[in-house]
Design an enzyme around this catalytic site. Structure first.
Site, PDB file in Angstrom:
ATOM      1  N   ASP A  55      47.376 -25.061 -67.858  1.00 55.09           N
ATOM      2  CA  ASP A  55      48.517 -26.234 -67.638  1.00 55.09           C
ATOM      3  C   ASP A  55      48.280 -26.671 -66.148  1.00 55.09           C
ATOM      4  O   ASP A  55      47.940 -25.764 -65.229  1.00 55.09           O
ATOM      5  CB  ASP A  55      49.785 -25.939 -67.937  1.00 55.09           C
ATOM      6  CG  ASP A  55      50.562 -27.000 -68.054  1.00 55.09           C
ATOM      7  OD1 ASP A  55      49.964 -28.373 -68.034  1.00 55.09           O
ATOM      8  OD2 ASP A  55      51.960 -26.957 -68.167  1.00 55.09           O
ATOM      9  N   HIS A  72      40.168 -31.430 -65.513  1.00 49.26           N
ATOM     10  CA  HIS A  72      39.858 -30.876 -66.801  1.00 49.26           C
ATOM     11  C   HIS A  72      38.493 -30.323 -66.449  1.00 49.26           C
ATOM     12  O   HIS A  72      38.406 -29.111 -66.936  1.00 49.26           O
ATOM     13  CB  HIS A  72      39.783 -31.671 -67.959  1.00 49.26           C
ATOM     14  CG  HIS A  72      41.229 -32.258 -68.098  1.00 49.26           C
ATOM     15  ND1 HIS A  72      42.237 -31.185 -68.396  1.00 49.26           N
ATOM     16  CD2 HIS A  72      41.649 -33.639 -68.633  1.00 49.26           C
ATOM     17  CE1 HIS A  72      43.513 -32.291 -68.731  1.00 49.26           C
ATOM     18  NE2 HIS A  72      42.892 -33.545 -68.820  1.00 49.26           N
ATOM     19  N   LEU A 166      34.290  -9.113 -76.533  1.00 51.08           N
ATOM     20  CA  LEU A 166      35.561  -9.903 -76.367  1.00 51.08           C
ATOM     21  C   LEU A 166      35.734 -11.040 -77.392  1.00 51.08           C
ATOM     22  O   LEU A 166      34.544 -11.506 -77.799  1.00 51.08           O
ATOM     23  CB  LEU A 166      35.620 -10.715 -75.295  1.00 51.08           C
ATOM     24  CG  LEU A 166      36.548 -11.631 -74.927  1.00 51.08           C
ATOM     25  CD1 LEU A 166      37.923 -10.989 -74.560  1.00 51.08           C
ATOM     26  CD2 LEU A 166      36.391 -12.420 -73.630  1.00 51.08           C
TER      27      LEU A 166
HETATM   28  C1  FPP Z   1      46.601 -28.845 -69.242  1.00 54.04           C
HETATM   29  O1  FPP Z   1      46.721 -29.574 -68.085  1.00 54.04           O
HETATM   30  C2  FPP Z   1      45.294 -28.732 -69.598  1.00 54.04           C
HETATM   31  C3  FPP Z   1      44.886 -29.245 -70.843  1.00 54.04           C
HETATM   32  C4  FPP Z   1      45.542 -29.776 -71.894  1.00 54.04           C
HETATM   33  C5  FPP Z   1      43.331 -29.175 -71.181  1.00 54.04           C
HETATM   34  C6  FPP Z   1      42.611 -27.966 -70.920  1.00 54.04           C
HETATM   35  C7  FPP Z   1      41.326 -27.774 -71.431  1.00 54.04           C
HETATM   36  C8  FPP Z   1      40.309 -27.390 -70.795  1.00 54.04           C
HETATM   37  C9  FPP Z   1      40.260 -27.060 -69.364  1.00 54.04           C
HETATM   38  C10 FPP Z   1      38.959 -27.557 -71.684  1.00 54.04           C
HETATM   39  C11 FPP Z   1      38.685 -26.113 -72.359  1.00 54.04           C
HETATM   40  C12 FPP Z   1      37.562 -26.245 -73.219  1.00 54.04           C
HETATM   41  C13 FPP Z   1      37.293 -25.111 -73.638  1.00 54.04           C
HETATM   42  C14 FPP Z   1      36.007 -25.355 -74.782  1.00 54.04           C
HETATM   43  C15 FPP Z   1      37.438 -23.788 -73.359  1.00 54.04           C
HETATM   44  P1  FPP Z   1      47.366 -31.030 -68.181  1.00 54.04           P
HETATM   45  O2  FPP Z   1      46.364 -32.347 -68.416  1.00 54.04           O
HETATM   46  O3  FPP Z   1      48.535 -31.119 -69.062  1.00 54.04           O
HETATM   47  O4  FPP Z   1      47.981 -31.190 -66.690  1.00 54.04           O
HETATM   48  P2  FPP Z   1      49.245 -31.758 -66.065  1.00 54.04           P
HETATM   49  O5  FPP Z   1      50.498 -30.970 -66.874  1.00 54.04           O
HETATM   50  O6  FPP Z   1      49.247 -31.518 -64.619  1.00 54.04           O
HETATM   51  O7  FPP Z   1      49.310 -33.036 -66.703  1.00 54.04           O
END
Ligand code: FPP
Length: 277
Positions: A55, A72, A166
């Site tokens: 997050d 992201h 893993l």
């Molecule tokens: C939360 O941050 C993050 C997500 C909803 C997406 C995380 C996804 C990735 C890092 C891609 C991973 C992909 C693979 C294949 C492993 P947020 O956008 O909710 O942040 P905020 O709370 O600050 O708005």
């Protein structure tokens, strides 16, 4: 696995561990801190299953005056650090919450960008993951994902199905309520078709109907960004998980934080509802 770990480490040092988006390279002092943290970890009391609610990508990007998608994209370095951390310590299961069912309601541009990122990441990391014996699984309402994601998933499943290293599960288009609802539907169908009697339903039997049935109980559930909730992540498996909330935004999450989380876990006293002997 040891050989694989050295391979991963070397490969990261030589190529991927270049500073991502203006971040500083690992300097000798940091490397020392890392080695010392690693040395403090007790290999006898490691969690078997670590799950991470990644997050804070959006806030991390906005703090830098960038689009949320930049957060992201920058977070991929953190994903690698967590995977590598587990592989090094021989933690057998890692589950990452990458996209929730609720995330579909984000602005269409962000959703489209995340789907591109998910498909390209799976494709792009597959060779190295497969070479390092990582077994990939995906859980969630995968039918909702665009074709490019579904193709990447299929390819990844086939390429890694026999791997014994893993076990990395990516939760995509997942929600705990969806998980439990799907289990209930399958269970009711089994009862209606007389494959199962109502008195035969126990927690163990119920678990067999969950879409997440192959995922063991979570020992350590980490959430980054300072938010302190589980947001319905794997409610069945998280029932006795030790919760660890880190203030670090996910794109800043490094192996140091991973080791610190493991050390914090090792200080917890787990009783599973029983009393001390
Ligand atoms: C939360 O941050 C993050 C997500 C909803 C997406 C995380 C996804 C990735 C890092 C891609 C991973 C992909 C693979 C294949 C492993 P947020 O956008 O909710 O942040 P905020 O709370 O600050 O708005």
């Amino acid at each position: 696995m040891t050989k694989n770990f050295y391979f991963i480490t070397l490969a990261l040092l030589l190529s991927k561990n270049t500073p991502a988006h203006g971040q500083a390279p690992i300097v000798a002092a940091e490397q020392e801190v890392l080695s010392s943290l690693r040395a403090s970890i007790n290999s006898d009391t490691l969690p078997k299953h670590v799950a991470i609610i990644m997050d804070g990508n959006g806030r991390w990007a906005m703090q830098r005056g960038k689009e949320r998608l930049f957060g992201h994209k920058s977070a991929m370095h953190s994903v690698r650090e967590a995977v590598e951390g587990c592989a090094e310590l021989n933690i057998p299961y890692l589950t990452l919450y990458a996209f929730s069912i609720e995330n579909w309601d984000r602005p269409p541009d962000e959703v489209a960008g995340m789907m591109d990122l998910i498909a390209t990441t799976i494709d792009g990391e597959l060779t190295e993951l497969a070479e390092n014996k990582v077994k990939l699984s995906f859980v969630g309402d995968l039918q909702r994902l665009p074709t490019k994601c579904q193709r990447a998933i299929q390819k990844a499943l086939e390429a890694t199905e026999k791997n014994q290293g893993l076990h990395l599960t990516i939760a995509l288009s997942y929600s705990g309520r969806w998980d439990l609802t799907e289990a209930s539907k399958a269970l009711i169908q089994a009862v209606q078709e007389r494959r199962l009697g109502i008195h035969e339903i126990t927690p163990k039997v119920f678990q067999q109907f969950l879409p997440t049935r192959t995922t063991p109980d979570i020992d350590l559930l980490v959430r980054t960004s300072g938010e302190q909730r589980t947001s319905g992540f794997m409610p069945w498996q998280a029932i006795y998980a030790e919760l660890l909330f880190s203030a670090v935004f996910w794109p800043d999450f490094r192996k140091k934080h991973f080791y610190e989380a493991i050390l914090a876990y090792q200080k917890r006293y787990r009783r599973f509802g029983k009393v001390a002997p």
